[in-house]
Design a protein around this motif. Structure first.
Motif, mmCIF file in Angstrom:
data_model
loop_
_atom_site.group_PDB
_atom_site.id
_atom_site.type_symbol
_atom_site.label_atom_id
_atom_site.label_comp_id
_atom_site.label_asym_id
_atom_site.label_seq_id
_atom_site.Cartn_x
_atom_site.Cartn_y
_atom_site.Cartn_z
ATOM 1 N N PRO A 1 0.833 -1.208 0.000
ATOM 2 C CA PRO A 1 0.000 0.000 0.000
ATOM 3 C C PRO A 1 0.866 1.257 0.000
ATOM 4 O O PRO A 1 2.004 1.244 0.487
ATOM 5 C CB PRO A 1 -0.784 -0.116 1.313
ATOM 6 C CG PRO A 1 0.067 -0.955 2.203
ATOM 7 C CD PRO A 1 0.792 -1.911 1.284
ATOM 8 N N THR A 2 0.322 2.335 -0.540
ATOM 9 C CA THR A 2 1.006 3.622 -0.425
ATOM 10 C C THR A 2 0.885 4.098 1.021
ATOM 11 O O THR A 2 0.091 3.562 1.799
ATOM 12 C CB THR A 2 0.356 4.670 -1.342
ATOM 13 O OG1 THR A 2 -0.982 4.921 -0.861
ATOM 14 C CG2 THR A 2 0.303 4.190 -2.791
ATOM 15 N N GLU A 3 1.646 5.137 1.356
ATOM 16 C CA GLU A 3 1.592 5.644 2.728
ATOM 17 C C GLU A 3 0.198 6.181 3.058
ATOM 18 O O GLU A 3 -0.300 6.018 4.178
ATOM 19 C CB GLU A 3 2.654 6.729 2.935
ATOM 20 C CG GLU A 3 2.909 7.009 4.398
ATOM 21 C CD GLU A 3 4.182 7.796 4.654
ATOM 22 O OE1 GLU A 3 4.177 8.559 5.617
ATOM 23 O OE2 GLU A 3 5.158 7.637 3.888
ATOM 24 N N GLU A 4 -0.441 6.819 2.069
ATOM 25 C CA GLU A 4 -1.794 7.350 2.298
ATOM 26 C C GLU A 4 -2.801 6.213 2.504
ATOM 27 O O GLU A 4 -3.690 6.301 3.357
ATOM 28 C CB GLU A 4 -2.224 8.257 1.137
ATOM 29 C CG GLU A 4 -1.485 9.581 1.086
ATOM 30 C CD GLU A 4 -1.414 10.290 2.444
ATOM 31 O OE1 GLU A 4 -2.471 10.442 3.088
ATOM 32 O OE2 GLU A 4 -0.304 10.657 2.865
ATOM 33 N N GLU A 5 -2.665 5.147 1.715
ATOM 34 C CA GLU A 5 -3.544 3.984 1.880
ATOM 35 C C GLU A 5 -3.340 3.347 3.253
ATOM 36 O O GLU A 5 -4.287 2.915 3.912
ATOM 37 C CB GLU A 5 -3.284 2.954 0.773
ATOM 38 C CG GLU A 5 -3.812 3.366 -0.588
ATOM 39 C CD GLU A 5 -3.330 2.468 -1.714
ATOM 40 O OE1 GLU A 5 -4.011 2.407 -2.736
ATOM 41 O OE2 GLU A 5 -2.258 1.819 -1.569
ATOM 42 N N LEU A 6 -2.077 3.323 3.674
ATOM 43 C CA LEU A 6 -1.746 2.774 4.989
ATOM 44 C C LEU A 6 -2.357 3.626 6.094
ATOM 45 O O LEU A 6 -2.911 3.109 7.076
ATOM 46 C CB LEU A 6 -0.220 2.709 5.127
ATOM 47 C CG LEU A 6 0.377 1.741 6.127
ATOM 48 C CD1 LEU A 6 -0.149 0.331 5.956
ATOM 49 C CD2 LEU A 6 1.904 1.744 5.986
ATOM 50 N N GLU B 1 -5.038 5.462 5.878
ATOM 51 C CA GLU B 1 -6.489 5.224 5.859
ATOM 52 C C GLU B 1 -6.834 3.898 6.552
ATOM 53 O O GLU B 1 -7.771 3.819 7.353
ATOM 54 C CB GLU B 1 -6.958 5.196 4.400
ATOM 55 C CG GLU B 1 -8.443 5.339 4.222
ATOM 56 C CD GLU B 1 -8.840 5.380 2.745
ATOM 57 O OE1 GLU B 1 -9.872 4.771 2.423
ATOM 58 O OE2 GLU B 1 -8.113 5.987 1.947
ATOM 59 N N ALA B 2 -6.045 2.861 6.244
ATOM 60 C CA ALA B 2 -6.289 1.541 6.833
ATOM 61 C C ALA B 2 -6.068 1.566 8.347
ATOM 62 O O ALA B 2 -6.828 0.964 9.110
ATOM 63 C CB ALA B 2 -5.369 0.507 6.184
ATOM 64 N N VAL C 1 3.728 6.077 10.070
ATOM 65 C CA VAL C 1 2.285 6.304 9.947
ATOM 66 C C VAL C 1 1.654 6.447 11.330
ATOM 67 O O VAL C 1 0.831 7.341 11.571
ATOM 68 C CB VAL C 1 1.622 5.162 9.142
ATOM 69 C CG1 VAL C 1 0.108 5.200 9.292
ATOM 70 C CG2 VAL C 1 2.012 5.254 7.673
ATOM 71 N N ILE C 2 2.041 5.568 12.260
ATOM 72 C CA ILE C 2 1.519 5.645 13.632
ATOM 73 C C ILE C 2 1.860 7.003 14.245
ATOM 74 O O ILE C 2 1.023 7.651 14.883
ATOM 75 C CB ILE C 2 2.075 4.486 14.488
ATOM 76 C CG1 ILE C 2 1.516 3.138 14.002
ATOM 77 C CG2 ILE C 2 1.747 4.700 15.970
ATOM 78 C CD1 ILE C 2 2.229 1.925 14.556
ATOM 79 N N GLN C 3 3.103 7.457 14.029
ATOM 80 C CA GLN C 3 3.517 8.754 14.574
ATOM 81 C C GLN C 3 2.764 9.909 13.910
ATOM 82 O O GLN C 3 2.412 10.891 14.565
ATOM 83 C CB GLN C 3 5.029 8.941 14.416
ATOM 84 C CG GLN C 3 5.870 7.985 15.246
ATOM 85 C CD GLN C 3 5.833 8.292 16.743
ATOM 86 O OE1 GLN C 3 4.976 9.017 17.225
ATOM 87 N NE2 GLN C 3 6.767 7.724 17.487
ATOM 88 N N ARG C 4 2.505 9.795 12.605
ATOM 89 C CA ARG C 4 1.734 10.823 11.904
ATOM 90 C C ARG C 4 0.309 10.891 12.444
ATOM 91 O O ARG C 4 -0.247 11.970 12.653
ATOM 92 C CB ARG C 4 1.696 10.525 10.395
ATOM 93 C CG ARG C 4 2.843 11.147 9.614
ATOM 94 C CD ARG C 4 2.726 10.824 8.132
ATOM 95 N NE ARG C 4 1.583 11.477 7.496
ATOM 96 C CZ ARG C 4 1.136 11.179 6.281
ATOM 97 N NH1 ARG C 4 1.734 10.216 5.574
ATOM 98 N NH2 ARG C 4 0.107 11.813 5.767
#
Length: 324
Positions: A2-7, A9-10, A38-41
């Motif tokens: 997945p892309t970072e954006e998809e990740l 969203e998931a 992603v978790i940090q974002r």
């Protein structure tokens, strides 16, 4: 991939499902270092509704050591947790490593994913670097190999309060259980397997099946038993796991009480992440993480626990989910 954006969203959706199920913390096995970002974002954007204890696959161990990371790096919201190692496969696929052949497919005993030497090397490297280990071991042969590797690491580099975990610890025996207690290993179990693996007696035979998911015996012997879901393989709802543990029909001598099951999913789970001093029970001085239920699991019929709906989930005193 997945892309970072998809990740993103998931992960938002997964966190929402978790708090709807009454979870205030998760032990989150990442797939790649991108997921940590992603978790940090999510946290920076105020989109992380629950606490995260990160489990990191062993292939990233060397990178973590170079960065001088260790278990506990972080804070009460996001924290580096265990190094995750897969020692064998699953009972369902007959790839869990058994001492004796499968009863329903006698030409195989399953498989180990590492030799003893390879596993010992990984375990001692992580242990010396001050990481907690979470090692997936389902078959009795795999569990023995893992326990021996941990025993060797602890003899070479003694460390109190290591809280190393065996994930699943499915097929056991009395000797291995005693060895786990002696080494202060935690059994990180998924009680809903009792329901899902209804075929286990055929798979391993009745004699061995008696020692599959022996929660009561583990507790009697003094092993800390921490409960989880194994989501997305199994449903995330902890009440389903609690019911599976207290209302099991096969080998009922291994049933545990509702009070014990609640502890498995709360204070013991917090112990498995070195956090029982700040969460896992509702008391003064601890984090205000709690769930509100419309019925008391201690008083409803055991086979009705799964029907209890979560009314509210609170993390750090903030309502992160409110049901209808």
């Amino acid at each position: 991939k997945p892309t970072e954006e998809e990740l993103m969203e998931a992960c938002v959706l997964a966190c929402q499902k978790a708090v709807e199920a009454g979870l205030t913390s998760v032990h989150w096995i990442i797939d790649s270092p991108t997921e940590i970002g992603v978790i940090q974002r999510l946290r920076a954007q105020n989109k992380l509704p629950l606490r995260v204890y990160i489990l990191i696959p062993v292939e990233f161990l060397d990178d973590l050591i170079k960065l001088d990371f260790h278990t506990g790096f972080g804070d009460n919201m996001v924290k580096i947790g265990c190094i995750k190692i897969l020692a064998d496969g699953s009972l369902g696929a007959r790839t869990a490593a058994l001492n004796q052949p499968y009863s329903d497919q006698t030409q195989t005993k399953g498989m180990l994913l590492y030799t003893s030497e390879e596993l010992n090397r990984l375990v001692i490297t992580a242990h010396k670097a001050d990481f907690q280990l979470a090692i997936h071991a389902i078959g009795d042969h795999a569990v023995e190999i893992v326990v021996n590797a941990l025993e060797e690491a602890l003899s070479k580099v003694p460390r109190k309060n290591h809280r190393h975990r065996i994930e699943h610890a499915s097929v056991l025996n009395e000797k291995t259980i005693r060895q786990m207690r002696k080494l202060d290993l935690t059994a990180s179990v998924q009680p809903h397997f009792v329901v899902s693996d209804f075929w286990v007696s055929e798979r391993v035979g009745k004699e061995r099946a008696r020692w599959v998911y022996p929660f009561k015996t583990l507790m009697k012997e003094g092993v800390v038993v921490a409960g989880g879901s194994d989501c997305p393989v199994e449903p995330i709802n902890p009440l389903l796991g609690i019911q599976a543990a207290v209302a099991r029909r096969v080998f009922p001598e291994e049933r545990i009480s509702v009070d014990e099951a609640l502890r498995v999913y709360t204070i013991n789970a917090a112990y498995a992440s070195f956090e029982d001093d700040v969460k896992g029970s509702i008391e003064a001085g601890k984090l205000a993480d709690l769930v509100v239920l419309p019925e008391n699991p201690l008083t409803v019929k055991p086979d009705k626990i799964r029907d209890i709906e979560v009314k509210m989930t609170v993390v750090g005193g903030k309502i992160v989910y409110a049901g209808s």
